[in-house]
Enzyme design. Structure first.
Site, PDB file in Angstrom:
ATOM      1  N   ASP A 187       5.826  -0.710  -7.151  1.00  0.00           N
ATOM      2  CA  ASP A 187       5.537  -1.954  -6.431  1.00  0.00           C
ATOM      3  C   ASP A 187       4.085  -1.935  -5.975  1.00  0.00           C
ATOM      4  OD1 ASP A 187       5.304  -4.137  -4.763  1.00  0.00           O
ATOM      5  OD2 ASP A 187       7.202  -3.799  -3.731  1.00  0.00           O
ATOM      6  N   HIS A 192       0.011  -4.301   0.354  1.00  0.00           N
ATOM      7  CA  HIS A 192       0.281  -2.998   0.939  1.00  0.00           C
ATOM      8  C   HIS A 192      -0.866  -2.007   0.774  1.00  0.00           C
ATOM      9  CE1 HIS A 192       4.277  -4.574   1.382  1.00  0.00           C
ATOM     10  NE2 HIS A 192       4.357  -4.792   0.094  1.00  0.00           N
ATOM     11  N   ILE A 207       0.420  -3.599   5.288  1.00  0.00           N
ATOM     12  CA  ILE A 207       1.708  -3.248   5.887  1.00  0.00           C
ATOM     13  C   ILE A 207       2.504  -2.363   4.940  1.00  0.00           C
ATOM     14  CG2 ILE A 207       1.792  -5.350   7.270  1.00  0.00           C
ATOM     15  CD1 ILE A 207       3.810  -6.480   5.229  1.00  0.00           C
ATOM     16  N   GLY A 210       8.568  -3.388   2.671  1.00  0.00           N
ATOM     17  CA  GLY A 210       9.878  -3.511   3.298  1.00  0.00           C
ATOM     18  C   GLY A 210      10.867  -2.520   2.712  1.00  0.00           C
TER      19      GLY A 210
END
Length: 281
Positions: A187, A192, A207, A210
């Site tokens: 991913d 990110h 961040i 998730g």
């Protein structure tokens, strides 16, 4: 504007995914296993010299279809991970070849000026036998994409946790570079890693994925409810409510019945709600 008919009838190609023990270890390390070098139960997930086992949450990266939303014209800076479910039909092999088949199961219109939800399901099967290993379900929230004329709601009510104090509280730290490690699972959304992409999405800095937070929470669950026996986790679901920044501590409050919720200790912000995990003997 979203094209409801196109999305509901979208045909995503199956993904043939060959992986080995190093990939299984990488996934475990990327969600924080092995941070305590004296905990031999964690070493079973990251030391190839042992009888290696896989993290159940690794199902989310096997047969990963990539950033397919971008391929249908969705601005990834406006996409948030809303909910995640996994169902394990048997323990994931530590190596092998699997086929991931992903399809859109729902497209929900939350209204003009609001957002939309896209729900997708992935079935992971062994290539050689066709045996079903795991089923995952992902709900993405698309900011500002509402008002396209689709159905306004679906699904049941979210799981409500008990109104008692949790039976267990588990604090697991994340590392400042953890999102960069987790990206190696496939991913590579720039949100990110790239500060400018994070700012465009409304965040001060990149961040944590998730699904990386999902893996950290899975670690907390199997730690206290399964004593690190990966075969006992049968299902896990949660609703994301806020992001985690790499380096923060994720505190998971767990009830014996399998209910859970998680928060970031440093900001006292709830990051996952309506959690429920089921375990076998």
């Amino acid at each position: 504007m979203l094209d409801y008919d196109r999305l509901r009838n979208l045909s995503l190609p199956e993904v043939r995914h060959q992986y080995d023990e190093k990939h299984t270890i990488l996934y475990a390390l990327s969600v924080g296993l092995g941070q305590d070098p004296m905990d031999e139960r964690q070493l079973d997930y990251v030391d190839h010299r042992r009888d290696l086992v896989s993290m159940p949450s690794m199902a989310v990266v096997l047969g990963y279809p990539g950033l397919w939303l971008a391929g249908v014209g969705i601005d990834l800076s406006r996409v948030l991970h809303g909910e995640q479910d996994i169902t394990l039909h048997k323990p994931l092999p530590v190596s092998g070849i699997v086929i991931g088949a992903t399809r859109v199961t729902d497209v929900i219109d939350k209204g003009a000026g609001k957002g939309a939800l896209i729900v997708s399901e992935k079935r992971i099967c062994l290539e050689e036998t066709g045996e079903l290993l795991a089923t995952t379900r992902n709900t993405s929230f698309l900011k500002g994409y509402g008002g396209f004329g689709g159905p306004s709601g679906a699904g049941g009510a979210p799981h409500a946790p008990p109104d008692t104090e949790p039976d267990f509280v588990v604090d697991l730290g994340t590392r400042p570079e953890q999102a960069l490690i987790y990206r190696l699972n496939g991913d590579d959304n720039p949100l990110h890693a790239d500060p400018e992409s994070a700012k465009q999405a409304g965040f001060d800095r990149p961040i944590l994925h998730g699904l990386c937070s999902f893996g950290v929470i899975c670690h907390a669950l199997i730690r206290v409810l399964a004593k690190y026996d990966n075969a006992r986790l049968k299902s896990m679901k949660l609703r994301f409510s806020a992001p985690v920044y790499p380096g923060e501590t994720i505190r998971t409050e767990i009830w014996q019945c399998g209910s859970f919720r998680s928060r970031v200790v440093e900001r006292d912000v709830v990051i996952a709600t309506n959690g429920l995990a089921t375990f076998g003997r």
